[in-house]
Design a protein around this motif. Structure first.
Motif, PDB file in Angstrom:
ATOM      1  N   ASP A   1       0.838  -1.206   0.000  1.00 15.33           N
ATOM      2  CA  ASP A   1       0.000   0.000   0.000  1.00 15.33           C
ATOM      3  C   ASP A   1       0.872   1.254   0.000  1.00 15.33           C
ATOM      4  O   ASP A   1       0.586   2.229  -0.714  1.00 15.33           O
ATOM      5  CB  ASP A   1      -0.904   0.025   1.233  1.00 15.33           C
ATOM      6  CG  ASP A   1      -1.914  -1.101   1.250  1.00 15.33           C
ATOM      7  OD1 ASP A   1      -2.008  -1.825   0.234  1.00 15.33           O
ATOM      8  OD2 ASP A   1      -2.592  -1.261   2.269  1.00 15.33           O
ATOM      9  N   VAL A   2       1.915   1.238   0.802  1.00 12.54           N
ATOM     10  CA  VAL A   2       2.817   2.389   0.898  1.00 12.54           C
ATOM     11  C   VAL A   2       3.496   2.630  -0.448  1.00 12.54           C
ATOM     12  O   VAL A   2       3.663   3.774  -0.887  1.00 12.54           O
ATOM     13  CB  VAL A   2       3.866   2.172   2.000  1.00 12.54           C
ATOM     14  CG1 VAL A   2       4.748   3.402   2.156  1.00 12.54           C
ATOM     15  CG2 VAL A   2       3.191   1.826   3.321  1.00 12.54           C
ATOM     16  N   ALA A   3       3.876   1.560  -1.127  1.00 16.29           N
ATOM     17  CA  ALA A   3       4.530   1.674  -2.426  1.00 16.29           C
ATOM     18  C   ALA A   3       3.621   2.365  -3.443  1.00 16.29           C
ATOM     19  O   ALA A   3       4.095   3.109  -4.306  1.00 16.29           O
ATOM     20  CB  ALA A   3       4.943   0.296  -2.931  1.00 16.29           C
ATOM     21  N   ILE A   4       2.320   2.138  -3.343  1.00 17.62           N
ATOM     22  CA  ILE A   4       1.380   2.774  -4.271  1.00 17.62           C
ATOM     23  C   ILE A   4       1.349   4.282  -4.036  1.00 17.62           C
ATOM     24  O   ILE A   4       1.416   5.079  -4.984  1.00 17.62           O
ATOM     25  CB  ILE A   4      -0.015   2.157  -4.124  1.00 17.62           C
ATOM     26  CG1 ILE A   4      -0.002   0.690  -4.567  1.00 17.62           C
ATOM     27  CG2 ILE A   4      -1.044   2.950  -4.927  1.00 17.62           C
ATOM     28  CD1 ILE A   4      -1.283  -0.050  -4.279  1.00 17.62           C
ATOM     29  N   TYR A   5       1.254   4.694  -2.773  1.00 20.91           N
ATOM     30  CA  TYR A   5       1.283   6.132  -2.477  1.00 20.91           C
ATOM     31  C   TYR A   5       2.587   6.753  -2.989  1.00 20.91           C
ATOM     32  O   TYR A   5       2.585   7.834  -3.587  1.00 20.91           O
ATOM     33  CB  TYR A   5       1.186   6.366  -0.969  1.00 20.91           C
ATOM     34  CG  TYR A   5      -0.179   6.153  -0.389  1.00 20.91           C
ATOM     35  CD1 TYR A   5      -1.169   7.133  -0.493  1.00 20.91           C
ATOM     36  CD2 TYR A   5      -0.495   4.979   0.297  1.00 20.91           C
ATOM     37  CE1 TYR A   5      -2.429   6.947   0.060  1.00 20.91           C
ATOM     38  CE2 TYR A   5      -1.754   4.788   0.856  1.00 20.91           C
ATOM     39  CZ  TYR A   5      -2.711   5.769   0.728  1.00 20.91           C
ATOM     40  OH  TYR A   5      -3.956   5.587   1.286  1.00 20.91           O
ATOM     41  N   ARG A   6       3.687   6.072  -2.752  1.00 24.57           N
ATOM     42  CA  ARG A   6       4.983   6.601  -3.155  1.00 24.57           C
ATOM     43  C   ARG A   6       5.051   6.769  -4.677  1.00 24.57           C
ATOM     44  O   ARG A   6       5.586   7.753  -5.191  1.00 24.57           O
ATOM     45  CB  ARG A   6       6.104   5.679  -2.665  1.00 24.57           C
ATOM     46  CG  ARG A   6       7.469   6.363  -2.637  1.00 24.57           C
ATOM     47  CD  ARG A   6       8.543   5.442  -2.092  1.00 24.57           C
ATOM     48  NE  ARG A   6       8.277   4.994  -0.750  1.00 24.57           N
ATOM     49  CZ  ARG A   6       8.455   5.746   0.342  1.00 24.57           C
ATOM     50  NH1 ARG A   6       8.875   6.989   0.222  1.00 24.57           N
ATOM     51  NH2 ARG A   6       8.210   5.246   1.540  1.00 24.57           N
ATOM     52  N   SER A   7       4.512   5.797  -5.399  1.00 19.05           N
ATOM     53  CA  SER A   7       4.513   5.871  -6.855  1.00 19.05           C
ATOM     54  C   SER A   7       3.668   7.036  -7.355  1.00 19.05           C
ATOM     55  O   SER A   7       4.057   7.754  -8.283  1.00 19.05           O
ATOM     56  CB  SER A   7       3.991   4.554  -7.437  1.00 19.05           C
ATOM     57  OG  SER A   7       3.902   4.617  -8.848  1.00 19.05           O
ATOM     58  N   LEU A   8       2.520   7.250  -6.730  1.00 15.61           N
ATOM     59  CA  LEU A   8       1.631   8.329  -7.152  1.00 15.61           C
ATOM     60  C   LEU A   8       2.250   9.708  -6.923  1.00 15.61           C
ATOM     61  O   LEU A   8       1.973  10.654  -7.662  1.00 15.61           O
ATOM     62  CB  LEU A   8       0.298   8.234  -6.402  1.00 15.61           C
ATOM     63  CG  LEU A   8      -0.597   7.046  -6.771  1.00 15.61           C
ATOM     64  CD1 LEU A   8      -1.783   6.966  -5.816  1.00 15.61           C
ATOM     65  CD2 LEU A   8      -1.079   7.157  -8.212  1.00 15.61           C
ATOM     66  N   LEU A   9       3.101   9.833  -5.907  1.00 12.39           N
ATOM     67  CA  LEU A   9       3.698  11.127  -5.559  1.00 12.39           C
ATOM     68  C   LEU A   9       5.099  11.299  -6.140  1.00 12.39           C
ATOM     69  O   LEU A   9       5.719  12.357  -5.963  1.00 12.39           O
ATOM     70  CB  LEU A   9       3.752  11.282  -4.041  1.00 12.39           C
ATOM     71  CG  LEU A   9       2.387  11.320  -3.335  1.00 12.39           C
ATOM     72  CD1 LEU A   9       2.569  11.170  -1.825  1.00 12.39           C
ATOM     73  CD2 LEU A   9       1.657  12.609  -3.664  1.00 12.39           C
ATOM     74  N   ALA A  10       5.583  10.292  -6.835  1.00 10.02           N
ATOM     75  CA  ALA A  10       6.968  10.309  -7.306  1.00 10.02           C
ATOM     76  C   ALA A  10       7.236  11.390  -8.351  1.00 10.02           C
ATOM     77  O   ALA A  10       8.385  11.793  -8.557  1.00 10.02           O
ATOM     78  CB  ALA A  10       7.345   8.941  -7.872  1.00 10.02           C
ATOM     79  N   GLY A  11       6.196  11.868  -9.017  1.00 11.76           N
ATOM     80  CA  GLY A  11       6.389  12.862 -10.055  1.00 11.76           C
ATOM     81  C   GLY A  11       6.685  14.261  -9.548  1.00 11.76           C
ATOM     82  O   GLY A  11       7.064  15.147 -10.323  1.00 11.76           O
ATOM     83  N   LEU A  12       6.524  14.497  -8.253  1.00 15.14           N
ATOM     84  CA  LEU A  12       6.817  15.804  -7.686  1.00 15.14           C
ATOM     85  C   LEU A  12       8.322  16.047  -7.680  1.00 15.14           C
ATOM     86  O   LEU A  12       9.123  15.121  -7.570  1.00 15.14           O
ATOM     87  CB  LEU A  12       6.270  15.896  -6.258  1.00 15.14           C
ATOM     88  CG  LEU A  12       4.751  15.856  -6.111  1.00 15.14           C
ATOM     89  CD1 LEU A  12       4.372  15.715  -4.640  1.00 15.14           C
ATOM     90  CD2 LEU A  12       4.115  17.103  -6.717  1.00 15.14           C
ATOM     91  N   ASP A  13       8.714  17.324  -7.782  1.00 17.71           N
ATOM     92  CA  ASP A  13      10.141  17.655  -7.753  1.00 17.71           C
ATOM     93  C   ASP A  13      10.786  17.225  -6.442  1.00 17.71           C
ATOM     94  O   ASP A  13      11.939  16.796  -6.415  1.00 17.71           O
ATOM     95  CB  ASP A  13      10.330  19.168  -7.946  1.00 17.71           C
ATOM     96  CG  ASP A  13       9.972  19.611  -9.363  1.00 17.71           C
ATOM     97  OD1 ASP A  13       9.975  18.756 -10.269  1.00 17.71           O
ATOM     98  OD2 ASP A  13       9.691  20.810  -9.555  1.00 17.71           O
TER      99      ASP A  13
END
Length: 282
Positions: free
Chosen positions: A106-118
């Motif tokens: 679950d944590v990996a999904i959140y991290r992937s969704l936010l990875a595009g931020l600078d």
């Protein structure tokens, strides 16, 4: 994730009116989009995140608790963060607190969704489900911090089994220490008896928690006093390491202390924790 003695929660729907009451010292400000904001008010709360000005708070960054991405509200929260470029009220979003986590995936999904931020925020996961208690080590391995959600956990149980809650608290604290993470205790719903709040804080610290959540300014001073680590304590850890490395024997007994590898390991881990190194040190 930085170790803060107190995480102070403010409903995102009311942050503009509550700013004057936000404590300035030794707290991490958490803008809450989850439990403290009714469903009908969530769209307005998200809109306010784009207009509020937090630059006068003296804080260098903010945290935010979002809704679970298993819900439409959670997906909208993520979209809002991305649309704002990871900045809220003129400050960087340092940490996203994610509820209802069941496993490290679950944590990996959140991290992937936010990875595009600078500058992607760190992830602090809530241990507040029966699955999360069982998978605490898996969740800790994927996170930068852990928070305990006792009320939600109890809601999954037929009764408030204190033995099980003690097991859950101990398990998550050990998981956090295994991976060098800050671990935040659930908030207190006691708003008047600060002696009771202090007792709760002291019990939490004895269990291994590094801080506690607050939902009212009255609670902050007591929480900060209990969980703050004085500079002198950190200096003692540094001195322990220095003395050990300077002693060729690798083991020494004096009037005041025993200097041996386990105590040096603890000193290194405590310094790593307070320096924000969220990985295990062996």
């Amino acid at each position: 994730m930085k170790v803060d003695p107190c995480l102070f929660y403010v409903p995102a729907s009311r942050v503009d009116t509550l700013l004057k009451n936000v404590p300035r010292d030794s707290i991490a400000l958490v803008l809450d989009l989850e439990d403290s904001v009714p469903k009908d008010a969530k769209p307005t709360a998200r809109e306010q995140l784009g207009t509020v000005d937090l630059t006068g708070t003296g804080l260098t960054g903010v945290s935010m608790r979002i809704n679970s991405i298993e819900t439409p509200e959670g997906l909208l929260d993520i979209q809002t963060i991305l649309a704002l470029g990871g900045r809220i009220g003129g400050l960087p979003l340092r940490t996203v607190l994610v509820p209802k986590v069941a496993a490290g995936r679950d944590v990996a999904i959140y991290r992937s969704l936010l990875a595009g931020l600078d500058d992607p925020p760190e992830i602090c996961s809530f241990i507040e489900t029966l699955d999360a208690v069982e998978n605490a080590f898996d969740i800790a391995a994927a996170s930068e911090g852990l928070c305990f959600g006792q009320a939600d956990l109890v809601a999954e149980m037929w009764a408030q089994d204190e033995n099980y809650l003690a097991h859950a608290r101990s398990r998550m604290c050990v998981a956090a220490s295994r991976y060098g993470l800050p671990v935040i205790d659930t908030n207190s719903f006691e708003l008047w008896d600060m002696d009771l709040v202090r007792a709760q804080c002291e019990a939490s610290r004895q269990c291994g928690f590094t801080g506690k959540a607050a939902i009212h300014p009255k609670q902050v001073d007591t929480i900060v006093e209990t969980f703050s680590v004085p500079p002198a304590e950190l200096d003692e850890y540094r001195q322990t390491i220095k003395d050990y490395e300077a002693d060729e024997r690798g083991f020494a007994v004096s009037k005041d202390r025993v200097l041996a590898p386990p105590f040096v390991l603890r000193a290194r881990r405590m310094l790593a924790l307070h320096d924000g190194v969220a990985r295990p040190i062996r």
